[in-house]
Scaffold this motif. Structure first.
Motif, mmCIF file in Angstrom:
data_model
loop_
_atom_site.group_PDB
_atom_site.id
_atom_site.type_symbol
_atom_site.label_atom_id
_atom_site.label_comp_id
_atom_site.label_asym_id
_atom_site.label_seq_id
_atom_site.Cartn_x
_atom_site.Cartn_y
_atom_site.Cartn_z
ATOM 1 N N ILE A 65 -5.131 3.285 74.765
ATOM 2 C CA ILE A 65 -6.198 4.266 74.613
ATOM 3 C C ILE A 65 -6.929 4.086 73.291
ATOM 4 C CG2 ILE A 65 -6.749 6.735 74.598
ATOM 5 C CD1 ILE A 65 -5.668 5.702 77.242
ATOM 6 N N CYS A 66 -6.187 3.753 72.225
ATOM 7 C CA CYS A 66 -6.816 3.600 70.909
ATOM 8 C C CYS A 66 -6.455 2.254 70.261
ATOM 9 C CB CYS A 66 -6.455 4.757 69.987
ATOM 10 S SG CYS A 66 -4.686 5.112 69.871
ATOM 11 N N PRO A 67 -6.641 1.140 70.980
ATOM 12 C CA PRO A 67 -6.306 -0.169 70.401
ATOM 13 C C PRO A 67 -7.186 -0.557 69.229
ATOM 14 C CG PRO A 67 -7.513 -0.464 72.459
ATOM 15 C CD PRO A 67 -7.192 0.997 72.350
ATOM 16 N N VAL A 68 -8.440 -0.113 69.236
ATOM 17 C CA VAL A 68 -9.359 -0.468 68.151
ATOM 18 C C VAL A 68 -8.849 0.085 66.826
ATOM 19 C CG1 VAL A 68 -11.691 -0.116 67.232
ATOM 20 C CG2 VAL A 68 -11.367 -0.663 69.651
ATOM 21 N N ALA A 69 -8.302 1.292 66.854
ATOM 22 C CA ALA A 69 -7.788 1.898 65.631
ATOM 23 C C ALA A 69 -6.699 1.019 65.015
ATOM 24 C CB ALA A 69 -7.233 3.288 65.925
ATOM 25 N N TYR A 70 -5.803 0.525 65.843
ATOM 26 C CA TYR A 70 -4.726 -0.319 65.324
ATOM 27 C C TYR A 70 -5.273 -1.656 64.836
ATOM 28 C CZ TYR A 70 -1.353 3.106 66.703
ATOM 29 O OH TYR A 70 -0.634 4.282 66.768
ATOM 30 N N GLN A 71 -6.208 -2.224 65.559
ATOM 31 C CA GLN A 71 -6.837 -3.466 65.106
ATOM 32 C C GLN A 71 -7.545 -3.283 63.769
ATOM 33 O OE1 GLN A 71 -9.468 -4.918 68.225
ATOM 34 N NE2 GLN A 71 -7.967 -6.475 68.759
ATOM 35 N N TRP A 102 -13.845 6.096 70.089
ATOM 36 C CA TRP A 102 -13.889 7.563 69.974
ATOM 37 C C TRP A 102 -14.466 8.180 71.244
ATOM 38 C CZ3 TRP A 102 -15.429 10.210 64.758
ATOM 39 C CH2 TRP A 102 -14.440 9.955 63.797
ATOM 40 N N ILE A 103 -15.534 7.597 71.777
ATOM 41 C CA ILE A 103 -16.174 8.149 72.975
ATOM 42 C C ILE A 103 -15.214 8.114 74.157
ATOM 43 C CG2 ILE A 103 -18.031 7.844 74.660
ATOM 44 C CD1 ILE A 103 -19.716 6.692 72.284
ATOM 45 N N GLU A 104 -14.625 6.952 74.421
ATOM 46 C CA GLU A 104 -13.777 6.853 75.615
ATOM 47 C C GLU A 104 -12.479 7.638 75.468
ATOM 48 O OE1 GLU A 104 -10.758 5.206 76.151
ATOM 49 O OE2 GLU A 104 -10.488 4.308 74.175
ATOM 50 N N SER A 105 -11.883 7.630 74.272
ATOM 51 C CA SER A 105 -10.621 8.333 74.078
ATOM 52 C C SER A 105 -10.821 9.844 74.108
ATOM 53 C CB SER A 105 -9.988 7.912 72.746
ATOM 54 O OG SER A 105 -8.783 8.613 72.519
ATOM 55 N N HIS A 106 -11.818 10.331 73.384
ATOM 56 C CA HIS A 106 -12.088 11.771 73.389
ATOM 57 C C HIS A 106 -12.459 12.255 74.793
ATOM 58 C CE1 HIS A 106 -11.416 12.418 69.278
ATOM 59 N NE2 HIS A 106 -12.645 12.406 68.796
ATOM 60 N N LEU A 141 -18.936 9.480 80.595
ATOM 61 C CA LEU A 141 -18.803 9.338 79.142
ATOM 62 C C LEU A 141 -17.789 8.258 78.797
ATOM 63 C CD1 LEU A 141 -18.811 12.884 77.484
ATOM 64 C CD2 LEU A 141 -20.175 10.901 76.810
ATOM 65 N N LYS A 142 -16.662 8.303 79.462
ATOM 66 C CA LYS A 142 -15.635 7.297 79.184
ATOM 67 C C LYS A 142 -16.157 5.894 79.490
ATOM 68 C CE LYS A 142 -10.736 6.290 79.729
ATOM 69 N NZ LYS A 142 -10.936 4.871 79.478
ATOM 70 N N LYS A 143 -16.905 5.761 80.554
ATOM 71 C CA LYS A 143 -17.472 4.459 80.928
ATOM 72 C C LYS A 143 -18.421 3.951 79.847
ATOM 73 C CE LYS A 143 -19.863 2.129 84.746
ATOM 74 N NZ LYS A 143 -20.505 2.337 86.097
ATOM 75 N N GLU A 156 -12.198 -3.962 77.931
ATOM 76 C CA GLU A 156 -12.109 -2.524 77.701
ATOM 77 C C GLU A 156 -10.815 -2.129 76.998
ATOM 78 O OE1 GLU A 156 -12.502 -0.698 81.492
ATOM 79 O OE2 GLU A 156 -14.598 -1.258 81.762
ATOM 80 N N ILE A 157 -9.726 -2.761 77.354
ATOM 81 C CA ILE A 157 -8.412 -2.390 76.832
ATOM 82 C C ILE A 157 -7.835 -3.572 76.063
ATOM 83 C CG2 ILE A 157 -6.085 -1.628 77.460
ATOM 84 C CD1 ILE A 157 -7.301 -0.400 79.972
ATOM 85 N N HIS A 158 -7.183 -3.279 74.945
ATOM 86 C CA HIS A 158 -6.611 -4.325 74.089
ATOM 87 C C HIS A 158 -7.642 -5.419 73.772
ATOM 88 C CE1 HIS A 158 -3.024 -2.214 75.026
ATOM 89 N NE2 HIS A 158 -2.759 -2.798 76.175
ATOM 90 N N PRO A 159 -8.721 -5.069 73.061
ATOM 91 C CA PRO A 159 -9.783 -6.042 72.766
ATOM 92 C C PRO A 159 -9.270 -7.259 72.013
ATOM 93 C CG PRO A 159 -10.214 -3.896 71.715
ATOM 94 C CD PRO A 159 -8.991 -3.743 72.519
#
Length: 429
Positions: A65-71, A102-106, A141-143, A156-159
């Motif tokens: 859900i939030c892979p970008v944050a970890y990257q 933020w958009i897709e997770s929120h 919104l998630k899309k 989309e997931i794990h960029p």
């Protein structure tokens, strides 16, 4: 002495496995526990021995859900260790990528996980039968967020397109143009989301939280800034471990975090909003005021409204980045390994996310430390249960139990993110 226990063995509509137990004695809440029993995932250990360049791809797998944050926290820490400054278009593209997350997770949390609590449904599928247009708006919104992540992250997931120093590939300006049209519609959906969530019937509640978040003087902090609080904390990211400490409690496979000078604290949307209101876009501030929010918010049930305001901001910011984008001369700044230590901190949708790495002279990872937001929020979640449940004891048993679960879902906890550490001693006799 009378004793009552409120117990949920498996929390619903959260990422990961957890339980809650609240004990009431003589009409007073005497104890409240968030029990996280999901097996630990050992990501710090997985990173040891790997090359510094592998950290962004390995850490992205911590969460779907939030892979970008970890990257982003990983690459910032590595760049800090290696003395790399990423500025200009590359920095802007990273901010755009973070907006997508933020958009897709929120949107996922607001519509699929949290809204059913306010409307009396077991889940989003049941809610969709009566509110199909609302659920479709959430999916749209998630899309839109996923579209940003696909273009900049590679999927989309794990960029897979983020690297230390920048990106493996940067988009041409014409590739971003279709995103702008998508985001304009997403911004309208986000504005409608704020107005809709503001009208939900929610409990009157609040605590005197110790709020902690990143702060940047020139922008709403996502991936850069100092760590501040509403009680005077103002430190560089590199000083994190001088002020914060992790401890293990028997009821959780995720470490609890505390400020050394205080007990628990709160990270996430309420903290970001309350500490950075002035950095929101004018449109986000306007719709927040329309929704009845002040410049600070301490009602955890209103987090659904604050998240909606952050979606408006993320759409605004994404459009701003796209409008000003100039293609960089090269997709990344080169990195040379050296013996060093680096620190990185960004704002995941759920709150502050800290990374620290120690490297050898060849760039191999000697030590890794990752402090997820849900691990930091565990003491605050338990404090909410302990302090707020006492005011609801006259509710029917099932309603009270649901209210306790909702109190946890206010935080959008990602339990799976939090449970990647456990000290293991193996003794052979």
């Amino acid at each position: 002495m009378s004793r009552k226990t409120i117990k949920v063995d498996y929390l619903a509509r959260v990422e990961g496995e957890g339980a809650l137990e609240v004990t009431v004695r003589d009409g007073q809440v005497s104890d409240a526990e968030l029990r996280i029993f999901e097996p630990p995932r050992f990501f710090e250990a997985f990173l040891r021995g790997r090359d510094f360049s592998e950290a962004p791809d390995v850490t992205a797998r911590i969460c779907g859900i939030c892979p970008v944050a970890y990257q982003m926290s990983a690459v910032h820490a590595m760049e800090n260790a290696l003395g790399i400054e990423v500025e200009g278009p590359l920095r802007a593209l990273r901010r755009l990528l973070y907006c997508g997350e933020w958009i897709e997770s929120h949107a996922l949390h607001i519509y699929m996980l949290h809204a059913p609590d306010f409307l009396g449904y077991a889940g989003a599928v049941d809610m969709a039968r009566d509110y199909p247009d609302i659920v479709k708006r959430g999916l749209s919104l998630k899309k839109a967020g996923n579209a940003i992540m696909t273009l900049l992250g590679g999927r989309e997931i794990h960029p897979i397109n983020v690297r230390v120093g920048g990106f493996y590939r940067t988009p041409a300006r014409k590739e971003l143009e279709p995103l702008a049209e998508t985001l304009k519609q997403a911004r309208e959906d986000a504005l409608a989301t704020v107005r809709w969530t503001a009208g939900l019937d929610m409990p009157e509640a609040g605590r005197d939280y110790h709020l902690v978040a990143l702060h940047h003087p020139d922008e709403y902090a996502m991936n850069a800034g100092r760590i501040i609080s509403n009680r005077g904390l103002d430190i560089a990211v590199a000083d994190y471990n001088r002020h914060f400490v992790e401890s293990h409690v028997q009821r959780s496979t995720a470490l609890h975090s505390h400020l050394r000078e205080h007990d628990g604290y709160l990270v996430g949307p309420l903290a970001r909003y309350s500490l950075n209101y002035g950095q929101l876009s004018p449109l986000a501030r306007e719709v927040a005021k329309e929704a009845g929010l002040g410049v600070t918010c301490n009602n955890p049930f209103q987090s659904i409204v604050v998240r909606s305001v952050e979606v408006v901001y993320a759409c605004d910011e994404a459009l701003h980045v796209i409008a000003g984008y100039q293609e960089p001369e090269r997709p990344f700044e080169p990195a040379e390994p050296k013996l060093s230590e680096g620190f990185g901190c960004t704002e995941a949708p759920r709150g502050l996310l800290f990374h620290r790495y120690r490297l050898d002279e060849n760039g191999g990872i000697l030590e890794a430390q990752i402090v997820p937001p849900t691990a930091q929020n565990q003491p605050s979640i338990e404090a909410d249960l302990k302090e707020l449940v006492g005011g609801w004891l006259d509710l029917p048993a099932d309603t009270l139990r649901e209210r306790c679960e909702q109190t946890i879902r206010n935080y959008d906890p990602c339990i799976s993110c939090a449970t990647h550490f456990l000290k293991l001693d193996v003794r052979h006799e």
